[in-house]
Write a protein that holds these residues in place. Structure first.
Motif, PDB file in Angstrom:
ATOM      1  N   THR A  87       3.844  -4.661  50.330  1.00 11.52           N
ATOM      2  CA  THR A  87       4.816  -4.115  51.272  1.00 11.52           C
ATOM      3  C   THR A  87       4.249  -2.936  52.035  1.00 11.52           C
ATOM      4  OG1 THR A  87       6.648  -4.827  49.873  1.00 11.52           O
ATOM      5  CG2 THR A  87       7.117  -3.085  51.456  1.00 11.52           C
ATOM      6  N   GLU A  88       3.424  -2.143  51.364  1.00  9.28           N
ATOM      7  CA  GLU A  88       2.952  -0.901  51.958  1.00  9.28           C
ATOM      8  C   GLU A  88       1.578  -1.027  52.611  1.00  9.28           C
ATOM      9  OE1 GLU A  88       3.141   1.857  48.736  1.00  9.28           O
ATOM     10  OE2 GLU A  88       5.339   1.949  48.753  1.00  9.28           O
ATOM     11  N   GLN A  89       0.948  -2.213  52.541  1.00  8.46           N
ATOM     12  CA  GLN A  89      -0.356  -2.400  53.146  1.00  8.46           C
ATOM     13  C   GLN A  89      -0.293  -3.456  54.241  1.00  8.46           C
ATOM     14  OE1 GLN A  89      -3.286  -3.223  50.139  1.00  8.46           O
ATOM     15  NE2 GLN A  89      -2.790  -1.412  48.936  1.00  8.46           N
ATOM     16  N   MET A  90      -1.270  -3.416  55.141  1.00 10.28           N
ATOM     17  CA  MET A  90      -1.350  -4.368  56.241  1.00 10.28           C
ATOM     18  C   MET A  90      -2.039  -5.642  55.762  1.00 10.28           C
ATOM     19  SD  MET A  90       0.115  -2.880  58.743  1.00 10.28           S
ATOM     20  CE  MET A  90       0.415  -1.323  59.572  1.00 10.28           C
ATOM     21  N   VAL A  91      -1.364  -6.405  54.907  1.00  9.21           N
ATOM     22  CA  VAL A  91      -1.952  -7.619  54.362  1.00  9.21           C
ATOM     23  C   VAL A  91      -0.852  -8.642  54.141  1.00  9.21           C
ATOM     24  CG1 VAL A  91      -1.761  -6.746  51.998  1.00  9.21           C
ATOM     25  CG2 VAL A  91      -3.414  -8.549  52.506  1.00  9.21           C
ATOM     26  N   GLY A 112      -4.457 -11.911  70.228  1.00 10.26           N
ATOM     27  CA  GLY A 112      -5.854 -11.648  69.914  1.00 10.26           C
ATOM     28  C   GLY A 112      -6.093 -10.194  69.541  1.00 10.26           C
ATOM     29  N   ARG A 113      -5.560  -9.286  70.328  1.00  9.29           N
ATOM     30  CA  ARG A 113      -5.766  -7.868  70.060  1.00  9.29           C
ATOM     31  C   ARG A 113      -5.076  -7.456  68.758  1.00  9.29           C
ATOM     32  NH1 ARG A 113      -5.222  -3.714  74.937  1.00  9.29           N
ATOM     33  NH2 ARG A 113      -7.049  -4.977  75.491  1.00  9.29           N
ATOM     34  N   PHE A 114      -3.897  -8.030  68.483  1.00 10.96           N
ATOM     35  CA  PHE A 114      -3.212  -7.690  67.229  1.00 10.96           C
ATOM     36  C   PHE A 114      -4.050  -8.116  66.035  1.00 10.96           C
ATOM     37  CE2 PHE A 114      -0.473  -8.816  63.656  1.00 10.96           C
ATOM     38  CZ  PHE A 114       0.222  -7.622  63.477  1.00 10.96           C
ATOM     39  N   LEU A 115      -4.595  -9.333  66.071  1.00 12.58           N
ATOM     40  CA  LEU A 115      -5.383  -9.824  64.940  1.00 12.58           C
ATOM     41  C   LEU A 115      -6.699  -9.068  64.810  1.00 12.58           C
ATOM     42  CD1 LEU A 115      -4.721 -13.640  65.397  1.00 12.58           C
ATOM     43  CD2 LEU A 115      -3.666 -12.099  63.733  1.00 12.58           C
ATOM     44  N   ASP A 116      -7.244  -8.589  65.918  1.00 13.91           N
ATOM     45  CA  ASP A 116      -8.423  -7.715  65.839  1.00 13.91           C
ATOM     46  C   ASP A 116      -8.075  -6.410  65.120  1.00 13.91           C
ATOM     47  OD1 ASP A 116     -10.060  -9.477  67.157  1.00 13.91           O
ATOM     48  OD2 ASP A 116      -9.814  -8.542  69.128  1.00 13.91           O
ATOM     49  N   ARG A 117      -6.893  -5.888  65.418  1.00 12.82           N
ATOM     50  CA  ARG A 117      -6.484  -4.605  64.852  1.00 12.82           C
ATOM     51  C   ARG A 117      -6.140  -4.735  63.371  1.00 12.82           C
ATOM     52  NH1 ARG A 117      -1.821  -1.505  68.054  1.00 12.82           N
ATOM     53  NH2 ARG A 117      -3.416  -1.763  69.664  1.00 12.82           N
ATOM     54  N   TYR A 118      -5.550  -5.881  62.979  1.00  7.68           N
ATOM     55  CA  TYR A 118      -5.104  -6.065  61.597  1.00  7.68           C
ATOM     56  C   TYR A 118      -5.705  -7.366  61.049  1.00  7.68           C
ATOM     57  CZ  TYR A 118      -1.655  -2.638  63.145  1.00  7.68           C
ATOM     58  OH  TYR A 118      -1.038  -1.521  63.660  1.00  7.68           O
ATOM     59  N   LEU A 281       5.438  -3.494  55.684  1.00  8.18           N
ATOM     60  CA  LEU A 281       4.738  -2.781  56.748  1.00  8.18           C
ATOM     61  C   LEU A 281       4.087  -3.737  57.728  1.00  8.18           C
ATOM     62  CD1 LEU A 281       4.094   0.083  57.681  1.00  8.18           C
ATOM     63  CD2 LEU A 281       2.019   0.012  56.285  1.00  8.18           C
ATOM     64  N   ARG A 282       3.587  -4.871  57.244  1.00  2.33           N
ATOM     65  CA  ARG A 282       2.938  -5.831  58.143  1.00  2.33           C
ATOM     66  C   ARG A 282       3.932  -6.384  59.170  1.00  2.33           C
ATOM     67  NH1 ARG A 282       3.804  -8.351  53.288  1.00  2.33           N
ATOM     68  NH2 ARG A 282       4.959 -10.327  53.340  1.00  2.33           N
ATOM     69  N   CYS A 283       5.192  -6.566  58.750  1.00  2.61           N
ATOM     70  CA  CYS A 283       6.216  -7.070  59.666  1.00  2.61           C
ATOM     71  C   CYS A 283       6.594  -6.004  60.690  1.00  2.61           C
ATOM     72  CB  CYS A 283       7.448  -7.522  58.884  1.00  2.61           C
ATOM     73  SG  CYS A 283       7.122  -8.842  57.684  1.00  2.61           S
ATOM     74  N   ARG A 284       6.724  -4.762  60.226  1.00  4.42           N
ATOM     75  CA  ARG A 284       7.027  -3.680  61.170  1.00  4.42           C
ATOM     76  C   ARG A 284       5.886  -3.499  62.165  1.00  4.42           C
ATOM     77  NH1 ARG A 284       8.743  -1.020  56.383  1.00  4.42           N
ATOM     78  NH2 ARG A 284       6.954   0.407  56.460  1.00  4.42           N
ATOM     79  N   ALA A 285       4.635  -3.667  61.687  1.00  6.31           N
ATOM     80  CA  ALA A 285       3.483  -3.512  62.576  1.00  6.31           C
ATOM     81  C   ALA A 285       3.511  -4.555  63.687  1.00  6.31           C
ATOM     82  CB  ALA A 285       2.185  -3.620  61.780  1.00  6.31           C
ATOM     83  N   LEU A 286       3.794  -5.818  63.349  1.00  7.78           N
ATOM     84  CA  LEU A 286       3.848  -6.861  64.369  1.00  7.78           C
ATOM     85  C   LEU A 286       5.017  -6.630  65.317  1.00  7.78           C
ATOM     86  CD1 LEU A 286       2.795  -9.492  65.567  1.00  7.78           C
ATOM     87  CD2 LEU A 286       4.284 -10.734  63.968  1.00  7.78           C
TER      88      LEU A 286
END
Length: 305
Positions: A87-91, A112-118, A281-286
């Motif tokens: 939940t707390e990591q970008m994975v 593309g840029r999102f997947l480069d970033r994460y 966190l990964r969902c909030r990031a997207l």
């Protein structure tokens, strides 16, 4: 479930060596701890503690049981730690639901840029032309055009568009440019069918307080917006096209707007989450990334051609 509560109470008492200390940890009274231990002993038919007025000590059976409980609780805690880390990591995987046209024109170019970033996040894009059942489809993040139903969804406006009446220059050079609503009836019209009902979408226009709905006789009708866009672009006729698709082609001269004194209604685009709390966190990031990207898109605004 009641067994688990009693076992947790027993484990806390065994670790603390005191019913009073266990009670403070659990947020209950010492009497409640003592009563729960007695209840557990009655259920298993074994004494777990020797009790005096000043202390408690585990019996032989109690020590054996506590060792099993300790291993089990460590396993459970390990599982909770894994969940917390994910939940707390970008994975992990994020399931993104959105209409196909919005996916194709607006969102896919951002990925593309999102997947480069994460690089440890995987995105599973589910294309549906209606608001999905977020539970049934396991949706983490969604995008939808049009009105949102009253629900528990947490939605934020990402932009808006309208529909632009347009055709290819070649078609208009050959067939002429209509300049009022009635003149459309003499033209080839490229129409879109509703994805669920199969009925043809009417063309709706407004000017001030006046609203006009037209049901043109289509020379070509299609099931999806992308086929409609391509057909109009290549000279099949006049279509009422989403402005975020039409605008770049109009600027490049591949399409020409048809002005009849009316414009279409505005359609809001929303990004939504199924719930406000406990969002990984990964969902909030997207969600944050897509919201910012859509808001920067100059074509995700109602056109004024």
């Amino acid at each position: 479930m009641d067994h688990l509560r009693l076992i947790v109470t027993f484990a806390r008492a065994a670790e603390a060596g005191s019913f009073s200390k266990a009670a403070r940890t659990l947020g209950v009274t010492p009497q409640a701890v003592s009563a729960q231990i007695r209840q557990l002993e009655q259920q298993v038919g074994v004494r777990l503690f020797y009790r005096t007025t000043r202390s408690i000590n585990l019996t032989e059976e109690g020590r054996a049981f506590h060792e099993r409980c300790r291993v089990g609780m460590e396993t459970i805690q390990g599982g909770l730690d894994v969940l917390r880390d994910r939940t707390e990591q970008m994975v992990g995987t994020v399931r993104l639901a959105l209409p196909y046209a919005i996916s194709y024109e607006l969102v896919a170019p951002l990925m593309g840029r999102f997947l480069d970033r994460y690089p440890q996040i995987r995105v599973d894009m589910l294309t549906l032309n209606q608001l999905p059942d977020v539970v049934e489809h396991g949706v983490d993040v969604g995008i939808i055009g049009g009105e949102l139903p009253s629900s528990s969804l947490v939605a934020r406006k990402a932009g808006a568009f309208n529909h632009v009446l347009c055709a290819s220059p070649a078609y208009l050079d050959e067939w002429g440019v209509p300049d009022h609503v009635d003149a459309l009836r003499g033209h080839r019209c490229v129409l879109l069918r509703h994805p669920r009902t199969g009925r043809l979408w009417p063309w709706t226009f407004q000017s001030g307080g006046d609203i006009v709905t037209l049901n043109p006789e289509g020379a070509l009708s299609v099931q999806d917006a992308e086929s409609q866009h391509r057909a109009v672009l290549h000279g099949a006729g006049i279509g009422q096209i989403a402005s975020y698709y039409a605008a770049p082609h109009i600027r490049a001269g591949r399409l020409r707007p048809v002005s009849i004194g009316y414009v279409s209604r505005q359609v809001d685009v929303h990004l939504y989450l199924p719930q406000r709390d406990h969002t990984p966190l990964r969902c909030r990031a997207l969600a944050d990334y897509l919201l910012a990207g859509l808001k920067r898109n100059p074509d995700l605004v109602p056109a004024t051609f």
